[in-house]
Design a protein around this motif. Structure first.
Motif, PDB file in Angstrom:
ATOM      1  N   ASN A  60       0.830  -1.216   0.000  1.00 31.74           N
ATOM      2  CA  ASN A  60       0.000   0.000   0.000  1.00 31.74           C
ATOM      3  C   ASN A  60       0.862   1.263   0.000  1.00 31.74           C
ATOM      4  OD1 ASN A  60      -2.360  -1.600   0.078  1.00 31.74           O
ATOM      5  ND2 ASN A  60      -2.214  -1.736   2.309  1.00 31.74           N
ATOM      6  N   ASN A  61       1.956   1.235  -0.757  1.00 33.97           N
ATOM      7  CA  ASN A  61       2.864   2.369  -0.914  1.00 33.97           C
ATOM      8  C   ASN A  61       3.531   2.786   0.404  1.00 33.97           C
ATOM      9  OD1 ASN A  61       4.127   3.977  -2.852  1.00 33.97           O
ATOM     10  ND2 ASN A  61       2.844   5.730  -2.358  1.00 33.97           N
ATOM     11  N   GLN A  62       3.723   1.823   1.290  1.00 31.70           N
ATOM     12  CA  GLN A  62       4.385   2.091   2.571  1.00 31.70           C
ATOM     13  C   GLN A  62       5.456   1.026   2.824  1.00 31.70           C
ATOM     14  OE1 GLN A  62       3.696   4.813   4.582  1.00 31.70           O
ATOM     15  NE2 GLN A  62       2.363   5.405   2.890  1.00 31.70           N
ATOM     16  N   LEU A  63       6.454   1.390   3.645  1.00 33.87           N
ATOM     17  CA  LEU A  63       7.447   0.409   4.061  1.00 33.87           C
ATOM     18  C   LEU A  63       6.785  -0.636   4.954  1.00 33.87           C
ATOM     19  CD1 LEU A  63      10.489   2.712   4.962  1.00 33.87           C
ATOM     20  CD2 LEU A  63      10.166   1.335   2.912  1.00 33.87           C
ATOM     21  N   LEU A  64       7.390  -1.798   5.038  1.00 33.04           N
ATOM     22  CA  LEU A  64       6.817  -2.908   5.790  1.00 33.04           C
ATOM     23  C   LEU A  64       7.326  -2.999   7.221  1.00 33.04           C
ATOM     24  CD1 LEU A  64       7.229  -5.464   2.890  1.00 33.04           C
ATOM     25  CD2 LEU A  64       5.065  -4.511   3.708  1.00 33.04           C
ATOM     26  N   TRP A  65       8.357  -2.242   7.559  1.00 33.00           N
ATOM     27  CA  TRP A  65       8.992  -2.331   8.868  1.00 33.00           C
ATOM     28  C   TRP A  65       9.594  -0.981   9.224  1.00 33.00           C
ATOM     29  CZ3 TRP A  65      10.431  -5.336   4.636  1.00 33.00           C
ATOM     30  CH2 TRP A  65      11.427  -4.769   3.836  1.00 33.00           C
ATOM     31  N   THR A 114       6.964   6.679  -4.857  1.00 27.13           N
ATOM     32  CA  THR A 114       7.960   6.615  -3.779  1.00 27.13           C
ATOM     33  C   THR A 114       8.108   7.986  -3.139  1.00 27.13           C
ATOM     34  OG1 THR A 114       9.131   4.780  -4.815  1.00 27.13           O
ATOM     35  CG2 THR A 114      10.386   6.127  -3.251  1.00 27.13           C
ATOM     36  N   PHE A 115       8.157   9.029  -3.968  1.00 24.43           N
ATOM     37  CA  PHE A 115       8.235  10.380  -3.404  1.00 24.43           C
ATOM     38  C   PHE A 115       7.011  10.667  -2.539  1.00 24.43           C
ATOM     39  CE2 PHE A 115       7.220  14.885  -3.395  1.00 24.43           C
ATOM     40  CZ  PHE A 115       8.387  15.395  -2.826  1.00 24.43           C
ATOM     41  N   ASP A 116       5.833  10.300  -3.019  1.00 19.83           N
ATOM     42  CA  ASP A 116       4.607  10.526  -2.250  1.00 19.83           C
ATOM     43  C   ASP A 116       4.665   9.823  -0.897  1.00 19.83           C
ATOM     44  OD1 ASP A 116       3.606  12.063  -4.323  1.00 19.83           O
ATOM     45  OD2 ASP A 116       2.201  10.516  -5.039  1.00 19.83           O
ATOM     46  N   SER A 117       5.254   8.617  -0.858  1.00 19.98           N
ATOM     47  CA  SER A 117       5.332   7.885   0.411  1.00 19.98           C
ATOM     48  C   SER A 117       6.325   8.548   1.370  1.00 19.98           C
ATOM     49  CB  SER A 117       5.690   6.413   0.187  1.00 19.98           C
ATOM     50  OG  SER A 117       7.048   6.267  -0.175  1.00 19.98           O
ATOM     51  N   ILE A 118       7.353   9.203   0.831  1.00 24.99           N
ATOM     52  CA  ILE A 118       8.305   9.929   1.670  1.00 24.99           C
ATOM     53  C   ILE A 118       7.684  11.253   2.121  1.00 24.99           C
ATOM     54  CG2 ILE A 118      10.566  11.091   1.708  1.00 24.99           C
ATOM     55  CD1 ILE A 118      11.484   8.976  -0.389  1.00 24.99           C
ATOM     56  N   GLY A 119       6.999  11.927   1.198  1.00 23.26           N
ATOM     57  CA  GLY A 119       6.238  13.110   1.547  1.00 23.26           C
ATOM     58  C   GLY A 119       6.929  14.452   1.394  1.00 23.26           C
ATOM     59  N   LYS A 120       8.243  14.443   1.213  1.00 21.63           N
ATOM     60  CA  LYS A 120       8.975  15.706   1.067  1.00 21.63           C
ATOM     61  C   LYS A 120      10.350  15.413   0.485  1.00 21.63           C
ATOM     62  CE  LYS A 120      10.940  15.360   5.623  1.00 21.63           C
ATOM     63  NZ  LYS A 120      10.808  15.524   7.003  1.00 21.63           N
ATOM     64  N   ILE A 172      19.357   5.005  -7.312  1.00 25.41           N
ATOM     65  CA  ILE A 172      17.957   4.670  -7.546  1.00 25.41           C
ATOM     66  C   ILE A 172      17.411   4.245  -6.189  1.00 25.41           C
ATOM     67  CG2 ILE A 172      16.355   3.084  -8.694  1.00 25.41           C
ATOM     68  CD1 ILE A 172      17.811   4.929 -10.681  1.00 25.41           C
ATOM     69  N   ILE A 173      16.288   4.861  -5.746  1.00 23.27           N
ATOM     70  CA  ILE A 173      15.759   4.519  -4.417  1.00 23.27           C
ATOM     71  C   ILE A 173      14.348   3.936  -4.474  1.00 23.27           C
ATOM     72  CG2 ILE A 173      17.261   6.253  -3.346  1.00 23.27           C
ATOM     73  CD1 ILE A 173      14.628   7.844  -2.707  1.00 23.27           C
ATOM     74  N   GLY A 174      13.817   3.647  -5.656  1.00 26.15           N
ATOM     75  CA  GLY A 174      12.520   2.994  -5.740  1.00 26.15           C
ATOM     76  C   GLY A 174      11.549   3.757  -6.608  1.00 26.15           C
ATOM     77  N   GLY A 175      10.415   3.186  -6.797  1.00 28.44           N
ATOM     78  CA  GLY A 175       9.920   1.928  -6.298  1.00 28.44           C
ATOM     79  C   GLY A 175      10.141   0.777  -7.253  1.00 28.44           C
ATOM     80  N   GLY A 176       9.246  -0.205  -7.147  1.00 33.34           N
ATOM     81  CA  GLY A 176       9.415  -1.465  -7.849  1.00 33.34           C
ATOM     82  C   GLY A 176       9.636  -1.330  -9.347  1.00 33.34           C
ATOM     83  N   GLU A 177       8.860  -0.500 -10.011  1.00 40.78           N
ATOM     84  CA  GLU A 177       8.981  -0.340 -11.464  1.00 40.78           C
ATOM     85  C   GLU A 177      10.316   0.310 -11.837  1.00 40.78           C
ATOM     86  OE1 GLU A 177       6.629   1.997 -15.010  1.00 40.78           O
ATOM     87  OE2 GLU A 177       5.460   1.361 -13.279  1.00 40.78           O
ATOM     88  N   ILE A 178      10.722   1.317 -11.078  1.00 39.26           N
ATOM     89  CA  ILE A 178      11.997   1.997 -11.339  1.00 39.26           C
ATOM     90  C   ILE A 178      13.161   1.040 -11.059  1.00 39.26           C
ATOM     91  CG2 ILE A 178      13.455   3.984 -10.750  1.00 39.26           C
ATOM     92  CD1 ILE A 178      10.815   4.788 -12.101  1.00 39.26           C
ATOM     93  N   TYR A 179      13.049   0.231 -10.028  1.00 40.91           N
ATOM     94  CA  TYR A 179      14.092  -0.778  -9.755  1.00 40.91           C
ATOM     95  C   TYR A 179      14.246  -1.725 -10.944  1.00 40.91           C
ATOM     96  CZ  TYR A 179      14.467   0.325  -4.720  1.00 40.91           C
ATOM     97  OH  TYR A 179      14.690   0.921  -3.503  1.00 40.91           O
ATOM     98  N   ARG A 180      13.122  -2.248 -11.438  1.00 44.93           N
ATOM     99  CA  ARG A 180      13.167  -3.199 -12.572  1.00 44.93           C
ATOM    100  C   ARG A 180      13.811  -2.567 -13.801  1.00 44.93           C
ATOM    101  NH1 ARG A 180       8.991  -5.157 -10.088  1.00 44.93           N
ATOM    102  NH2 ARG A 180       7.399  -3.706 -10.770  1.00 44.93           N
ATOM    103  N   GLU A 181      13.423  -1.339 -14.081  1.00 44.09           N
ATOM    104  CA  GLU A 181      13.931  -0.664 -15.270  1.00 44.09           C
ATOM    105  C   GLU A 181      15.423  -0.335 -15.153  1.00 44.09           C
ATOM    106  OE1 GLU A 181      12.967   3.292 -17.971  1.00 44.09           O
ATOM    107  OE2 GLU A 181      11.567   2.753 -16.372  1.00 44.09           O
TER     108      GLU A 181
END
Length: 166
Positions: A23-28, A52-58, A100-109
């Protein structure tokens, strides 16, 4: 085209099954992982997807924050926006090690083009909905590994590793 000999690195934290979020959040919450991330990326460019930026917020301090978004007119104060990975990486040509710090699609690419992977492996299984791509072990060498046991601030065992492309 991104050059394979670029100085691009990737930083990620995964669970045992390569899960990176839900849900666009870290798991731990592992304070030492956050410190490792900050120490590793400070003074460098960090490239991320908009979610990923949205989940960090700033924008993160002491880093050049770069977002990749398909939205041509996206403007966010304190960050640079590019429409694809290639242009974002080219913008970092002067950085000795952009991340590269995320998310999943950017990691794959980006995975085919990175020289180093900085990974925090959390030794637990979570119910993730976003995953880091599988890497081919024969193409990577572990050049650093540091194991940590759970404690009063860290609910799970974890390891810091740095992988270098062979």
């Amino acid at each position: 085209m991104i050059k394979n000999n670029s100085n691009l690195s990737l930083i990620v934290a995964t669970d045992q099954e390569n899960g990176i979020g839900k849900n666009n959040q870290l798991l731990w919450h592992l304070p030492n992982d956050l410190k490792f991330f900050k120490k590793t990326t400070s003074g460098h460019s960090i490239i991320m997807g908009r979610k990923t930026f949205d989940s960090i917020g700033k924008p993160l301090p002491n880093r050049r924050n770069i977002i990749i978004s398909r939205k041509k007119d996206l403007k966010i104060e304190g960050v640079e926006v590019y429409n694809n990975l290639e242009s974002a990486v080219k913008a970092c040509a002067d950085d000795e090690e952009p991340f590269i710090i995320g998310g999943g699609e950017i990691y794959r690419e980006s995975l085919p083009f990175v020289k180093h992977i900085y990974i925090t492996k959390v030794h637990h299984h979570f119910n993730a909905d976003t995953f880091f791509p599988k890497i081919e072990a024969l193409k990577w060498e572990v050049i650093f590994k540091e194991d940590h046991q759970k404690d009063d601030k860290h609910a799970f065992d974890y390891s810091f590793m740095i992988l270098k492309r062979l």
